[in-house]
Every structure is written in structure tokens, then in C-alpha cells.
Motif scaffolding. Structure first.
Motif, PDB file in Angstrom:
ATOM      1  N   LEU A 184       0.805  -1.224   0.000  1.00 31.43           N
ATOM      2  CA  LEU A 184       0.000   0.000   0.000  1.00 31.43           C
ATOM      3  C   LEU A 184       0.839   1.276   0.000  1.00 31.43           C
ATOM      4  CD1 LEU A 184      -2.629  -1.266   2.577  1.00 31.43           C
ATOM      5  CD2 LEU A 184      -2.961  -0.967   0.125  1.00 31.43           C
ATOM      6  N   LYS A 185       2.143   1.118  -0.177  1.00 31.57           N
ATOM      7  CA  LYS A 185       3.051   2.276  -0.099  1.00 31.57           C
ATOM      8  C   LYS A 185       2.691   3.371  -1.114  1.00 31.57           C
ATOM      9  CE  LYS A 185       7.695   2.894   1.276  1.00 31.57           C
ATOM     10  NZ  LYS A 185       8.536   2.074   2.027  1.00 31.57           N
ATOM     11  N   ALA A 186       2.357   2.981  -2.344  1.00 28.71           N
ATOM     12  CA  ALA A 186       2.003   3.977  -3.369  1.00 28.71           C
ATOM     13  C   ALA A 186       0.746   4.745  -2.953  1.00 28.71           C
ATOM     14  CB  ALA A 186       1.800   3.300  -4.719  1.00 28.71           C
ATOM     15  N   ASP A 187      -0.251   4.034  -2.435  1.00 29.55           N
ATOM     16  CA  ASP A 187      -1.481   4.686  -1.976  1.00 29.55           C
ATOM     17  C   ASP A 187      -1.186   5.621  -0.794  1.00 29.55           C
ATOM     18  OD1 ASP A 187      -3.423   3.491  -3.757  1.00 29.55           O
ATOM     19  OD2 ASP A 187      -3.086   1.622  -2.691  1.00 29.55           O
ATOM     20  N   PHE A 188      -0.323   5.178   0.098  1.00 29.49           N
ATOM     21  CA  PHE A 188       0.049   6.010   1.243  1.00 29.49           C
ATOM     22  C   PHE A 188       0.740   7.293   0.762  1.00 29.49           C
ATOM     23  CE2 PHE A 188       3.048   7.464   4.432  1.00 29.49           C
ATOM     24  CZ  PHE A 188       2.208   7.635   5.517  1.00 29.49           C
ATOM     25  N   ARG A 189       1.642   7.155  -0.209  1.00 29.69           N
ATOM     26  CA  ARG A 189       2.357   8.327  -0.744  1.00 29.69           C
ATOM     27  C   ARG A 189       1.402   9.338  -1.372  1.00 29.69           C
ATOM     28  NH1 ARG A 189       6.609   5.087  -3.309  1.00 29.69           N
ATOM     29  NH2 ARG A 189       8.213   4.774  -1.763  1.00 29.69           N
ATOM     30  N   ILE A 190       0.367   8.834  -2.044  1.00 27.69           N
ATOM     31  CA  ILE A 190      -0.636   9.725  -2.649  1.00 27.69           C
ATOM     32  C   ILE A 190      -1.298  10.564  -1.555  1.00 27.69           C
ATOM     33  CG2 ILE A 190      -2.905   9.760  -3.774  1.00 27.69           C
ATOM     34  CD1 ILE A 190      -1.885   7.259  -5.389  1.00 27.69           C
ATOM     35  N   ILE A 191      -1.675   9.923  -0.463  1.00 28.68           N
ATOM     36  CA  ILE A 191      -2.318  10.646   0.644  1.00 28.68           C
ATOM     37  C   ILE A 191      -1.347  11.661   1.244  1.00 28.68           C
ATOM     38  CG2 ILE A 191      -3.228  10.380   2.993  1.00 28.68           C
ATOM     39  CD1 ILE A 191      -4.617   7.802   1.973  1.00 28.68           C
ATOM     40  N   ALA A 192      -0.089  11.267   1.450  1.00 31.22           N
ATOM     41  CA  ALA A 192       0.918  12.185   2.004  1.00 31.22           C
ATOM     42  C   ALA A 192       1.086  13.402   1.091  1.00 31.22           C
ATOM     43  CB  ALA A 192       2.244  11.463   2.199  1.00 31.22           C
ATOM     44  N   LYS A 193       1.063  13.163  -0.221  1.00 35.72           N
ATOM     45  CA  LYS A 193       1.197  14.266  -1.181  1.00 35.72           C
ATOM     46  C   LYS A 193       0.001  15.209  -1.099  1.00 35.72           C
ATOM     47  CE  LYS A 193       1.912  15.074  -6.053  1.00 35.72           C
ATOM     48  NZ  LYS A 193       1.513  14.578  -7.323  1.00 35.72           N
ATOM     49  N   LEU A 198      -9.607  11.203   2.152  1.00 39.82           N
ATOM     50  CA  LEU A 198      -8.529  11.329   1.179  1.00 39.82           C
ATOM     51  C   LEU A 198      -8.213   9.918   0.712  1.00 39.82           C
ATOM     52  CD1 LEU A 198      -6.075  13.705   3.049  1.00 39.82           C
ATOM     53  CD2 LEU A 198      -7.199  14.206   0.898  1.00 39.82           C
ATOM     54  N   PRO A 199      -7.838   9.685  -0.503  1.00 38.59           N
ATOM     55  CA  PRO A 199      -7.856  10.626  -1.621  1.00 38.59           C
ATOM     56  C   PRO A 199      -9.180  10.559  -2.346  1.00 38.59           C
ATOM     57  CG  PRO A 199      -6.792   8.617  -2.314  1.00 38.59           C
ATOM     58  CD  PRO A 199      -7.223   8.412  -0.870  1.00 38.59           C
ATOM     59  N   THR A 200      -9.367  11.453  -3.328  1.00 42.46           N
ATOM     60  CA  THR A 200     -10.589  11.430  -4.134  1.00 42.46           C
ATOM     61  C   THR A 200     -10.486  10.404  -5.252  1.00 42.46           C
ATOM     62  OG1 THR A 200      -9.670  13.202  -5.473  1.00 42.46           O
ATOM     63  CG2 THR A 200     -11.194  13.837  -3.732  1.00 42.46           C
ATOM     64  N   LEU A 201      -9.261  10.059  -5.646  1.00 38.02           N
ATOM     65  CA  LEU A 201      -9.103   9.102  -6.744  1.00 38.02           C
ATOM     66  C   LEU A 201      -9.092   7.664  -6.232  1.00 38.02           C
ATOM     67  CD1 LEU A 201      -5.656   8.641  -6.575  1.00 38.02           C
ATOM     68  CD2 LEU A 201      -5.939  10.994  -7.293  1.00 38.02           C
ATOM     69  N   ARG A 202      -9.073   6.744  -7.167  1.00 36.18           N
ATOM     70  CA  ARG A 202      -9.114   5.326  -6.793  1.00 36.18           C
ATOM     71  C   ARG A 202      -7.886   4.957  -5.965  1.00 36.18           C
ATOM     72  NH1 ARG A 202     -13.065   2.745  -9.069  1.00 36.18           N
ATOM     73  NH2 ARG A 202     -12.357   0.612  -9.116  1.00 36.18           N
ATOM     74  N   SER A 203      -8.138   4.361  -4.839  1.00 39.68           N
ATOM     75  CA  SER A 203      -7.061   3.990  -3.937  1.00 39.68           C
ATOM     76  C   SER A 203      -7.576   2.914  -2.996  1.00 39.68           C
ATOM     77  CB  SER A 203      -6.638   5.233  -3.133  1.00 39.68           C
ATOM     78  OG  SER A 203      -5.774   4.865  -2.088  1.00 39.68           O
ATOM     79  N   LYS A 204      -6.661   2.095  -2.512  1.00 40.75           N
ATOM     80  CA  LYS A 204      -7.054   1.073  -1.541  1.00 40.75           C
ATOM     81  C   LYS A 204      -7.104   1.647  -0.128  1.00 40.75           C
ATOM     82  CE  LYS A 204      -5.211  -2.809  -4.103  1.00 40.75           C
ATOM     83  NZ  LYS A 204      -3.948  -3.419  -4.430  1.00 40.75           N
ATOM     84  N   LEU A 205      -6.536   2.845   0.058  1.00 43.46           N
ATOM     85  CA  LEU A 205      -6.501   3.456   1.388  1.00 43.46           C
ATOM     86  C   LEU A 205      -7.479   4.615   1.492  1.00 43.46           C
ATOM     87  CD1 LEU A 205      -2.756   3.804   2.458  1.00 43.46           C
ATOM     88  CD2 LEU A 205      -4.459   2.171   3.256  1.00 43.46           C
ATOM     89  N   ARG A 206      -7.996   4.803   2.694  1.00 49.08           N
ATOM     90  CA  ARG A 206      -8.820   5.967   3.003  1.00 49.08           C
ATOM     91  C   ARG A 206      -8.316   6.566   4.312  1.00 49.08           C
ATOM     92  NH1 ARG A 206     -10.182   5.718  -1.255  1.00 49.08           N
ATOM     93  NH2 ARG A 206     -12.209   5.552  -2.221  1.00 49.08           N
ATOM     94  N   LEU A 207      -8.131   7.875   4.305  1.00 47.25           N
ATOM     95  CA  LEU A 207      -7.828   8.625   5.517  1.00 47.25           C
ATOM     96  C   LEU A 207      -9.000   9.565   5.733  1.00 47.25           C
ATOM     97  CD1 LEU A 207      -6.017   9.595   7.834  1.00 47.25           C
ATOM     98  CD2 LEU A 207      -4.949  11.179   6.204  1.00 47.25           C
ATOM     99  N   TYR A 208      -9.599   9.483   6.918  1.00 47.27           N
ATOM    100  CA  TYR A 208     -10.787  10.284   7.206  1.00 47.27           C
ATOM    101  C   TYR A 208     -10.417  11.536   7.986  1.00 47.27           C
ATOM    102  CZ  TYR A 208     -13.133   6.151   5.592  1.00 47.27           C
ATOM    103  OH  TYR A 208     -13.536   5.102   4.807  1.00 47.27           O
ATOM    104  N   LYS A 214      -9.478   0.139   2.258  1.00 48.41           N
ATOM    105  CA  LYS A 214     -10.876   0.060   1.840  1.00 48.41           C
ATOM    106  C   LYS A 214     -11.093  -1.277   1.137  1.00 48.41           C
ATOM    107  CE  LYS A 214     -14.375   2.862  -0.405  1.00 48.41           C
ATOM    108  NZ  LYS A 214     -15.048   2.057  -1.349  1.00 48.41           N
ATOM    109  N   ARG A 215     -11.861  -2.150   1.783  1.00 45.32           N
ATOM    110  CA  ARG A 215     -12.123  -3.473   1.218  1.00 45.32           C
ATOM    111  C   ARG A 215     -13.602  -3.659   0.876  1.00 45.32           C
ATOM    112  NH1 ARG A 215      -8.870  -4.925   5.837  1.00 45.32           N
ATOM    113  NH2 ARG A 215      -6.774  -5.489   5.185  1.00 45.32           N
TER     114      ARG A 215
END
Length: 156
Positions: free
Chosen positions: A43-52, A80-90, A107-108
């Protein structure tokens, strides 16, 4: 009942970012999210998107376009984020200049309501927003254009 406090995470000219911390926990809610996912290879790529996104929010403000509305019509819960991602940060987007980050997870399911842990993070933020509103109404919380001023802990 658990006691929580509001913590300042970062502040720029365009945005003040907070999180909440349960007094019984060592890490605040945002740190728990970071600890879960920053070293997760899958999930590192998804995490980086949120950090960005968080960096952009600090630079430009908590603009609506950065977020996906998540809660009910009457609350400020966003993801976060608005785009397709396996992670959600509320979080709670109170304005373009005030954001409270919570926790999140993988997000499963189609909606957060179908996942107990994601639903728990959203419910925590919804309840915290209710407590902030009560605090504003009774004078123990002051929300200015860029800051939330309070020295109280909240019973969640």
C-alpha cells in the motif's frame, strides 16, 4: 467514554491541520494511520498519494476538490484521496483553512458503513464534530478563520 484532546499537527498560512488523540493512547489518530501504512509494501504507493495530498493542503488550503465527502449530509466528514485507492484517511474539513485528520484504513468494501473499523473512524469524527459544536455553543471552544482554540479535553 474516552477522553480525547485536539492536537495541532501543522500550520501554514493557508491551512491549520489538527488531529485528535485519545488520552489513553500513545499515538494520536493520524500517527496510528501513518504507523499502519507507511512501511506497507503493498500500500506504499497509496500512502504516498495521501501524504502528497496533505502537503498540497498545507500549501493551498483544505479545498473541497481534495476530498471525497464521506459522512452524512449534516457533518463535515471527508476522505482522502478522491481518486481510486485502496486506502482511506478520514478527516473533518471545517473550512478551507481548518482540517482535522483522523484515522483510516484499507478500503475493502464498497462503503465505509460495511467495514467495522472504517465505520468506527468515521463515527469517532462525527461525534468529535458534535462535541466541537457543543463547545462553540457553550463558549469552551472558539473557531476563528484559521484556528480552533480550546484547552479542554472532550468525552467521546
Amino acid at each position: 467514554m474516552s477522553e480525547v484532546e485536539l492536537l495541532l499537527l501543522d500550520q501554514t498560512e493557508n491551512c491549520t491541520v489538527y488531529t485528535i488523540q485519545f488520552l489513553s493512547d500513545d499515538l494520536n489518530e493520524f500517527e496510528k494511520f501513518v504507523a499502519k501504512f507507511q512501511e506497507d509494501a503493498e500500500l506504499k504507493a497509496d500512502f504516498r498519494i495521501i501524504a502528497k495530498f496533505i502537503d498540497q493542503i498545507l500549501d493551498f488550503g483544505a479545498l473541497e476538490r481534495y476530498f471525497r465527502p464521506e459522512g452524512k449530509m449534516k457533518d463535515s466528514v471527508v476522505a482522502l484521496p478522491t481518486l481510486r485507492s485502496k486506502l482511506r484517511l478520514y478527516g473533518l474539513r471545517l473550512s478551507d483553512k481548518i482540517l482535522i485528520l483522523g484515522n483510516g484504513g484499507e478500503k475493502r468494501t464498497r462503503t465505509y458503513d460495511e467495514d467495522d473499523s472504517l465505520k468506527g473512524y468515521v463515527l469517532t469524527l462525527q461525534r468529535f464534530e458534535e462535541l466541537l459544536t457543543e463547545g462553540v455553543n457553550n463558549g469552551s471552544v472558539v473557531i476563528t478563520e484559521k484556528e480552533i482554540e480550546t484547552d479542554k479535553t472532550f468525552e467521546l
